[in-house]
Design an enzyme around this catalytic site. Structure first.
Site, PDB file in Angstrom:
ATOM      1  N   GLU B  84       0.677  -1.306  -0.070  1.00 40.27           N
ATOM      2  CA  GLU B  84       0.072  -0.362  -0.021  1.00 40.27           C
ATOM      3  C   GLU B  84       1.016   1.231   0.068  1.00 40.27           C
ATOM      4  OE1 GLU B  84      -2.129  -0.517   4.057  1.00 40.27           O
ATOM      5  OE2 GLU B  84      -1.498   1.199   4.221  1.00 40.27           O
ATOM      6  N   CYS B 116      -3.045  -4.652   3.902  1.00 46.44           N
ATOM      7  CA  CYS B 116      -1.985  -5.519   4.509  1.00 46.44           C
ATOM      8  C   CYS B 116      -2.070  -7.015   3.937  1.00 46.44           C
ATOM      9  CB  CYS B 116      -2.239  -5.527   5.758  1.00 46.44           C
ATOM     10  SG  CYS B 116      -1.978  -4.048   6.647  1.00 46.44           S
ATOM     11  N   HIS B 238      -1.764 -12.379  10.343  1.00 49.46           N
ATOM     12  CA  HIS B 238      -1.592 -10.708  10.142  1.00 49.46           C
ATOM     13  C   HIS B 238      -1.336 -10.073  11.304  1.00 49.46           C
ATOM     14  CE1 HIS B 238      -0.830  -7.091   8.784  1.00 49.46           C
ATOM     15  NE2 HIS B 238      -2.155  -6.541   9.252  1.00 49.46           N
ATOM     16  N   LYS B 243      -0.634  -7.659  19.712  1.00 51.09           N
ATOM     17  CA  LYS B 243      -2.062  -8.172  20.667  1.00 51.09           C
ATOM     18  C   LYS B 243      -2.967  -8.945  19.899  1.00 51.09           C
ATOM     19  CE  LYS B 243      -1.323  -7.491  25.038  1.00 51.09           C
ATOM     20  NZ  LYS B 243      -1.738  -6.233  25.793  1.00 51.09           N
TER      21      LYS B 243
END
Lengths: 141, 353
Positions: B84, B116, B238, B243
């Site tokens: 991107e 992504c 991904h 977290k």
């Protein structure tokens, strides 16, 4: 630099395209069409072989640039070096990702692909070789 | 979806050398950076040099893959670069990368864009081309030098890096047993044409976006393959931060051991299109024959691509040392302060600009 002029040089800037004399085995960068070493130059005429440098070499000599050329303002101070390539030719190139105080003669380097400069905000971006320390030893914490 | 006999022939990664910590970013913006880093599970993120971009990162990663696999550039039939942050709006990244590895002119090349997951989308296209016999080897790259607006939460994670995968039929180090996707119109993150920094939907980027797509896609491929989490030695998600993938793993029933090598974002930040691919590369750096790997990518906007892979015996003799093994990039870097970071990322405007 005009778009066309740079485009003509992409083979050697992108891929370290060189030439080799079939008579004396000397390697030249940028490529030559005649070997200047052989006593009878004509013997190499039309026989020079295209080849590619491995990208590996060592720092022969270097300097630290504080007054940047146009387009390099964001990178000062940076190291500019003469690099003796494994195949013989001597190349001038920037050593990237290194603190200038960590550079010294004889350090092994490898060619890396980087932005060389851009023609303003709306022009062509030029890419080509620079050098990085082999195994990035100086970059480790 | 299956592409019979297709797998990974070689792979390579590239992560810029420089690192900055959340603590340092927080110091500038009056935020508790340590707490922010802990909240995101990010210890540091990579920062590209002023002379690095998606094209240079892609080229470096692919050159490693070419050398490791001993691939003749003339055998490459396709080069697709997912990102991107393509340096040009019009002028393909893929043509420059293909030229730089000596694969031109007899090949097809294009740039992919899907936030992504553009790199995993490129893998799927290469799988089809290889399986159909149209090409011998296809190159799929996921690479980015993304930025968050100064002070925005994204600034603590957005980093740079890329992974290059060469797909083919022989010799493969990991067979791709199946792939599956899950795609919806979900506006969780976007960047309008001409805008310098992306925008996002804050908390909206969680449940209806990342977690829904990743878990549904993960469940879907396991259902179609008749597998459970216990069948996989490794899982890669991904990882926009450290977290989200931990929670996605727990939701799907994976444990920390299975996620160990696939987690790279805590040390290099979110490399966007490169994130899942660098995670997969780290898994392959450590994998043994017969081990099974599940990869679930995610791209905002939104979609997930999942891959079920089995490592082959060829991994034993595969060159995993040329270039920089991922672990080395996780362990080492040159830490810089926010001033240098701002200069490198073009956040400081020079007079006349």
């Amino acid at each position: 630099m005009t778009v066309a002029r740079f485009w003509r040089e992409t083979l050697r800037r992108y891929n370290l395209g060189a030439s080799k004399c079939p008579e004396c085995q000397a390697v030249f960068f940028p490529p030559r069409s005649v070997c200047p070493n052989c006593s009878v130059h004509r013997k190499s005429l039309t026989k020079m072989e295209a080849c590619q440098l491995s990208g590996r070499g060592e720092v022969y000599s270097y300097t630290t640039v504080h007054e940047a050329a146009d387009g390099f303002e964001m990178q000062v101070p940076y190291v500019l070096a003469l690099v003796k390539m494994a195949e013989g030719p001597m190349l001038t190139g920037q050593i990237v990702d290194v603190d200038p105080k960590d550079i010294r003669e004889g350090l092994p380097v490898r060619a890396t692909f980087r932005r060389l400069r851009a023609d303003g905000d709306d022009g062509v971006i030029h890419y080509g070789y620079k050098f990085a320390l082999e195994n990035g030893a100086a970059a480790k914490k | 979806m299956k592409a019979e006999g297709v797998g990974i022939v070689s792979y390579g990664t590239y992560v810029p050398r420089y690192r900055i910590t959340p603590d340092e970013i927080g110091r500038v913006w009056g935020v508790d950076g340590v707490a922010m880093g802990k909240n995101l599970n990010i210890h540091s993120k990579s920062v590209p040099s002023p002379d690095e971009d998606t094209i240079t990162i892609s080229t470096e990663a692919l050159r490693v893959a070419m050398t490791r696999g001993g691939i003749d550039p003339r055998d490459i039939g396709a080069v697709y670069v997912g990102s991107e942050s393509h340096p040009y709006a019009v002028k393909p990244t893929a043509t420059i990368v293909a030229q730089a590895i000596g694969a031109t002119p007899n090949l097809t090349a294009a740039d992919f864009e899907f936030a992504c997951k553009a790199g995993t989308a490129a893998i799927q296209v290469c799988m089809g081309l290889v399986a159909s016999g149209m090409i011998k080897y296809g190159v799929a790259i996921g690479s980015d030098t993304s930025q968050g607006a100064p002070g925005d939460a994204l600034e603590y994670s957005a980093s740079a890096g890329g992974g290059a995968f060469i797909l083919g039929k022989d010799p493969i180090i990991a067979k791709i047993n199946a792939t599956q996707s899950y795609t919806t119109d979900t506006p969780d993150f976007w960047r309008r044409e001409g805008q310098r920094y992306p925008s996002h939907g804050g908390r909206f980027t969680g449940e209806p976006a990342y977690f829904r797509h990743v878990t549904e896609c993960g469940k879907g491929i396991m259902a179609s393959e008749g597998t459970t989490p216990a069948d996989y030695q490794h899982v890669v998600f991904h990882q926009p931060n450290g977290k989200f993938p931990q929670r996605a793993g727990k939701l799907l029933g994976f444990n920390e051991d299975q996620m160990r090598y696939g987690m790279v974002t805590p040390w290099i930040g979110n490399t966007y299109s490169g994130a899942a691919l660098i995670g997969l590369a780290n898994v392959l750096d450590h994998a043994k024959p017969t081990e099974r790997i599940l990869v679930v990518g995610y791209g905002s906007g939104a979609g997930s691509d999942a891959f079920d892979l089995t490592v082959t015996d060829n991994i034993t003799n595969f060159d995993r040392q040329t270039g920089t093994p991922v672990q080395q990039d996780l362990d080492h870097g040159m830490t810089i302060n926010y001033s240098i970071y701002a200069k490198f990322r073009g956040k400081i405007r020079l007079s006349g600009e």
